[in-house]
Design a protein around this motif. Structure first.
Motif, PDB file in Angstrom:
ATOM      1  N   THR A 151      13.355 -17.540   2.637  1.00 28.92           N
ATOM      2  CA  THR A 151      13.466 -17.299   1.238  1.00 28.92           C
ATOM      3  C   THR A 151      12.782 -18.641   0.192  1.00 28.92           C
ATOM      4  N   ASP A 152      12.364 -18.513  -0.925  1.00 29.70           N
ATOM      5  CA  ASP A 152      11.998 -19.526  -1.605  1.00 29.70           C
ATOM      6  C   ASP A 152      12.945 -19.971  -3.039  1.00 29.70           C
ATOM      7  N   ARG A 153      14.088 -19.281  -2.631  1.00 29.37           N
ATOM      8  CA  ARG A 153      15.193 -19.579  -3.932  1.00 29.37           C
ATOM      9  C   ARG A 153      15.659 -21.197  -3.473  1.00 29.37           C
ATOM     10  N   TYR A 154      15.409 -21.912  -4.699  1.00 27.19           N
ATOM     11  CA  TYR A 154      15.900 -23.373  -4.677  1.00 27.19           C
ATOM     12  C   TYR A 154      15.236 -24.041  -3.793  1.00 27.19           C
ATOM     13  N   GLU A 155      13.720 -23.719  -3.358  1.00 25.60           N
ATOM     14  CA  GLU A 155      13.005 -24.512  -2.468  1.00 25.60           C
ATOM     15  C   GLU A 155      12.803 -26.061  -2.747  1.00 25.60           C
ATOM     16  N   ASN A 156      12.743 -26.368  -4.172  1.00 27.48           N
ATOM     17  CA  ASN A 156      12.482 -27.698  -4.336  1.00 27.48           C
ATOM     18  C   ASN A 156      13.665 -28.517  -4.708  1.00 27.48           C
ATOM     19  N   VAL A 157      14.809 -27.999  -4.528  1.00 29.16           N
ATOM     20  CA  VAL A 157      16.035 -28.839  -4.878  1.00 29.16           C
ATOM     21  C   VAL A 157      16.435 -29.671  -3.769  1.00 29.16           C
ATOM     22  N   ASP A 158      16.712 -31.103  -4.294  1.00 31.14           N
ATOM     23  CA  ASP A 158      17.170 -32.068  -3.290  1.00 31.14           C
ATOM     24  C   ASP A 158      18.609 -31.726  -2.561  1.00 31.14           C
ATOM     25  N   LEU A 159      18.601 -31.471  -1.335  1.00 31.02           N
ATOM     26  CA  LEU A 159      19.885 -30.956  -0.781  1.00 31.02           C
ATOM     27  C   LEU A 159      21.096 -32.225  -0.619  1.00 31.02           C
ATOM     28  N   THR A 160      20.565 -33.286  -0.649  1.00 29.24           N
ATOM     29  CA  THR A 160      21.359 -34.440  -0.812  1.00 29.24           C
ATOM     30  C   THR A 160      22.005 -34.813  -2.134  1.00 29.24           C
TER      31      THR A 160
ATOM     32  N   PRO B 255      21.725 -26.432  -9.176  1.00 30.71           N
ATOM     33  CA  PRO B 255      21.943 -25.298 -10.286  1.00 30.71           C
ATOM     34  C   PRO B 255      22.681 -24.386  -9.867  1.00 30.71           C
ATOM     35  N   SER B 256      23.119 -24.180  -8.537  1.00 32.46           N
ATOM     36  CA  SER B 256      24.011 -23.331  -7.985  1.00 32.46           C
ATOM     37  C   SER B 256      24.535 -23.487  -6.790  1.00 32.46           C
ATOM     38  N   PRO B 257      26.038 -22.928  -6.379  1.00 25.24           N
ATOM     39  CA  PRO B 257      26.330 -23.356  -4.970  1.00 25.24           C
ATOM     40  C   PRO B 257      25.485 -22.645  -3.872  1.00 25.24           C
ATOM     41  N   ASP B 258      24.796 -21.766  -4.493  1.00 29.06           N
ATOM     42  CA  ASP B 258      23.887 -20.912  -3.376  1.00 29.06           C
ATOM     43  C   ASP B 258      22.735 -21.961  -2.567  1.00 29.06           C
ATOM     44  N   VAL B 259      22.516 -23.103  -3.393  1.00 26.12           N
ATOM     45  CA  VAL B 259      21.518 -23.838  -2.901  1.00 26.12           C
ATOM     46  C   VAL B 259      21.625 -24.216  -1.301  1.00 26.12           C
ATOM     47  N   GLN B 260      23.004 -24.616  -0.897  1.00 27.28           N
ATOM     48  CA  GLN B 260      23.013 -24.887   0.192  1.00 27.28           C
ATOM     49  C   GLN B 260      23.011 -23.680   1.608  1.00 27.28           C
ATOM     50  N   TYR B 261      23.140 -22.630   0.974  1.00 27.11           N
ATOM     51  CA  TYR B 261      22.840 -21.361   1.855  1.00 27.11           C
ATOM     52  C   TYR B 261      21.560 -20.697   2.029  1.00 27.11           C
ATOM     53  N   ASP B 262      20.644 -20.938   0.727  1.00 29.69           N
ATOM     54  CA  ASP B 262      19.284 -20.387   0.725  1.00 29.69           C
ATOM     55  C   ASP B 262      18.184 -21.679   1.231  1.00 29.69           C
ATOM     56  N   LYS B 263      18.150 -22.786   0.428  1.00 30.66           N
ATOM     57  CA  LYS B 263      17.355 -23.839   0.906  1.00 30.66           C
ATOM     58  C   LYS B 263      17.986 -24.309   2.200  1.00 30.66           C
ATOM     59  N   GLY B 264      19.358 -24.541   2.355  1.00 28.28           N
ATOM     60  CA  GLY B 264      19.827 -25.105   3.606  1.00 28.28           C
ATOM     61  C   GLY B 264      19.482 -24.245   4.891  1.00 28.28           C
ATOM     62  N   THR B 265      19.423 -22.888   4.727  1.00 29.42           N
ATOM     63  CA  THR B 265      19.064 -22.124   5.689  1.00 29.42           C
ATOM     64  C   THR B 265      17.502 -22.320   6.109  1.00 29.42           C
TER      65      THR B 265
ATOM     66  N   ALA C 258      10.867 -27.316   0.521  1.00 28.91           N
ATOM     67  CA  ALA C 258      11.407 -26.726   1.838  1.00 28.91           C
ATOM     68  C   ALA C 258       9.883 -26.395   2.633  1.00 28.91           C
ATOM     69  N   PRO C 259       9.912 -26.922   3.887  1.00 31.52           N
ATOM     70  CA  PRO C 259       8.490 -26.500   4.466  1.00 31.52           C
ATOM     71  C   PRO C 259       8.373 -25.313   4.971  1.00 31.52           C
ATOM     72  N   PRO C 260       7.290 -24.628   5.309  1.00 31.88           N
ATOM     73  CA  PRO C 260       7.095 -23.170   5.689  1.00 31.88           C
ATOM     74  C   PRO C 260       7.772 -23.225   7.017  1.00 31.88           C
ATOM     75  N   VAL C 261       8.382 -21.699   7.266  1.00 35.12           N
ATOM     76  CA  VAL C 261       8.997 -21.615   8.704  1.00 35.12           C
ATOM     77  C   VAL C 261       7.955 -20.590   9.251  1.00 35.12           C
ATOM     78  N   PRO C 262       7.552 -20.826  10.440  1.00 35.93           N
ATOM     79  CA  PRO C 262       6.446 -19.904  11.163  1.00 35.93           C
ATOM     80  C   PRO C 262       7.044 -18.821  11.238  1.00 35.93           C
ATOM     81  N   THR C 263       6.176 -17.788  11.114  1.00 37.55           N
ATOM     82  CA  THR C 263       6.508 -16.243  11.241  1.00 37.55           C
ATOM     83  C   THR C 263       5.451 -15.805  12.148  1.00 37.55           C
TER      84      THR C 263
END
Length: 490
Positions: A311-320, A326-336, A399-404
């Motif tokens: 997912t590219d949701r919130y891909e540029n947000v600093d997790l730290t 912008p949303s508590p979803d950041v940890q779920y989306d970019k974190g994943t 966020a870096p790409p995830v190999p598929t």
């Protein structure tokens, strides 16, 4: 040994074991006993007052404690006190009751809310509450030995129907179903007011499979899942990571990459501590393994898995910097996505011999809370090479790409990638090969008409009755004429 004497010995052993379960303490150099400060929150409904419950905190104070004071939960009102006296804004333990039990009874509101809605409630018919809503906040002094721990658990009041776990409790009519597996017990408590969306067997299958796949956290895994009534917030809630009690809204499905039943179960295995800058790791890793284990169980396909972890949701947000999310979803989306990318990187550089679980195992063994520095160091140690820059950029930058590619995703789908090490024993890798075969394991159900404590007592006497029946059969076969006298429960 005479058969009847054997039975007596066995019964005494069972009774002694039951009566001493939970006793804590160890001897000091001078021969005196050290023990923890044990607190039982006995919870009772107040049908005439909706929105609140009555709690009696029963505090066992060990001898080495010389001073103890507690602060009530917010908006609590004291109804009775025995061994405590008010010293605003706290309640002071009366030291004259040293070595004895002190009690504090109070009424407290129920209705915990998170960023996603209301998680607990007290209604006309039922109550679902978290320990944090009713817990005391304590401070104490002790005169010798090590600092005693403050240990807490919840208890259903006598005469109430319900189930209490270490960090949550449900009061009211309910059904429950469970399964014993080689890795522990999975029990699901379903309030009468809740309507399950997923099939009971499927819920047990997905959680038991996740239980088998996980090698982090406590070895003795006995998890209780409260299926929260559908009127409460969707999703799930774990009152305390590392504790075997979770809540999942009864309307949650299983066959989805965001499998909440598995996500919340995963939190029960998280025993590491994090700083604020790494708090995202709790949810990011739980969501990643929810997707991956659900794929391995065959409930979703590789396309659904790819869509979730890339997912590219919130891909540029600093997790730290959670204060800037912008949303508590950041940890779920970019974190994943970050966890998936690091896991793939480890798979590549170690030829499939190390995974993200090895990183988490190192973090669990650490004495200090996890920081970005210790996290990056752990990933590099598992990788066998310096990947510090990669990890920091992934967490704080894009966020870096995830190999598929076919080989990597195929390894996940087949389960061969899931080589996990026991975090406590450092044991050998344990390959997981897809969904375990649970076809021979029963689903045990019960309809409750009394308090949970009575169920435990009934189980004990059933055990004793079973021993007597077996003895009778043995004596009959050997020609002995002996009829054991029936015992009555006390």
């Amino acid at each position: 040994m005479d058969a009847r004497l054997s039975v007596v010995v066995l019964c005494l052993a069972v009774l002694v074991s039951a009566s001493t379960a939970g006793a804590a303490g160890q001897a000091t150099d001078d021969g005196t006993a050290e023990a923890d400060i044990e607190v039982r929150y006995v919870v009772d409904r107040l049908p005439e007052r909706t929105g609140v419950v009555e709690v009696t905190a029963v505090v066992d104070v060990p001898e080495q404690v010389t001073d103890l004071s507690v602060r009530l939960p917010n908006n609590a009102s004291v109804q009775d006190a025995d061994g405590f006296r008010p010293t605003e804004p706290r309640w002071q333990w009366d030291s004259e009751t040293e070595g004895e039990t002190a009690e504090l009874t109070y009424v407290v509101p129920v209705g915990l809310r998170t960023a996603y809605g209301q998680r607990t409630a007290d209604t006309d018919e039922w109550s679902l509450l978290a320990r944090r809503e009713v817990a005391l906040h304590a401070r104490w002094r002790w005169q010798r030995g090590t600092d005693p721990k403050w240990t807490e658990r919840m208890v259903v009041a006598p005469g109430q129907s319900g189930v209490a776990g270490s960090t949550a409790a449900y009061l009211g009519p309910y059904d429950s179903f469970s399964r014993e597996t080689r890795d522990g017990t999975v029990r699901v408590v379903v309030p009468e007011a809740a309507s399950l969306r997923a099939n009971r067997t499927r819920i047990l299958d997905t959680v038991a499979s996740a239980q088998r796949a996980s090698r982090l956290g406590p070895d003795d895994d006995r998890v209780t899942i409260f299926a929260a009534p559908n009127s409460l917030a969707p999703g799930g809630y774990t009152p305390a990571n590392g504790e075997p009690v979770v809540m999942v809204n009864a309307g949650e499905p299983v066959a989805t990459p965001t499998n909440v039943w598995v996500h919340e179960y995963y939190h029960t295995r998280q025993t590491y501590r994090t700083t604020a800058e790494m708090r995202w790791l709790d949810e990011g890793s739980a969501d990643y393994y929810a997707a991956r284990w659900t794929l391995q169980q065959g409930y979703i396909d590789t396309g659904q898995y790819r869509n979730r972890v890339t997912t590219d949701r919130y891909e540029n947000v600093d997790l730290t910097r959670p204060e800037r999310w912008p949303s508590p979803d950041v940890q779920y989306d970019k974190g994943t996505r970050v966890v998936a990318a690091i896991d793939a990187r480890l798979w590549q550089v170690t030829d499939g011999n190390a995974t993200f679980v090895d990183v988490l195992a190192r973090l669990e063994r650490a004495d200090e809370p996890v920081t970005l520095d210790t996290f990056a160091d752990a990933v590099s140690a598992v990788a066998g090479e310096d990947v510090d820059a990669f990890v920091r950029a992934a967490v704080t930058g894009p966020a870096p790409p995830v190999p598929t590619d076919t080989a990597y995703v195929a390894s996940l789908d087949a389960g061969g990638h899931d080589r996990q090490r026991n975090a406590t024993t450092g044991g050998a890798a344990d390959p997981v090969s897809g969904l375990p075969d649970f076809s021979g394991l029963p689903v045990e159900s019960e309809r409750v008409g009394g308090a949970a404590a009575m169920l435990t007592l009934a189980g004990l006497w059933a055990c004793l009755l079973g021993v007597w029946v077996r003895l009778g059969r043995v004596l009959w076969r050997t020609g002995a004429r002996a009829t054991p006298r029936p015992r009555r429960p006390r």
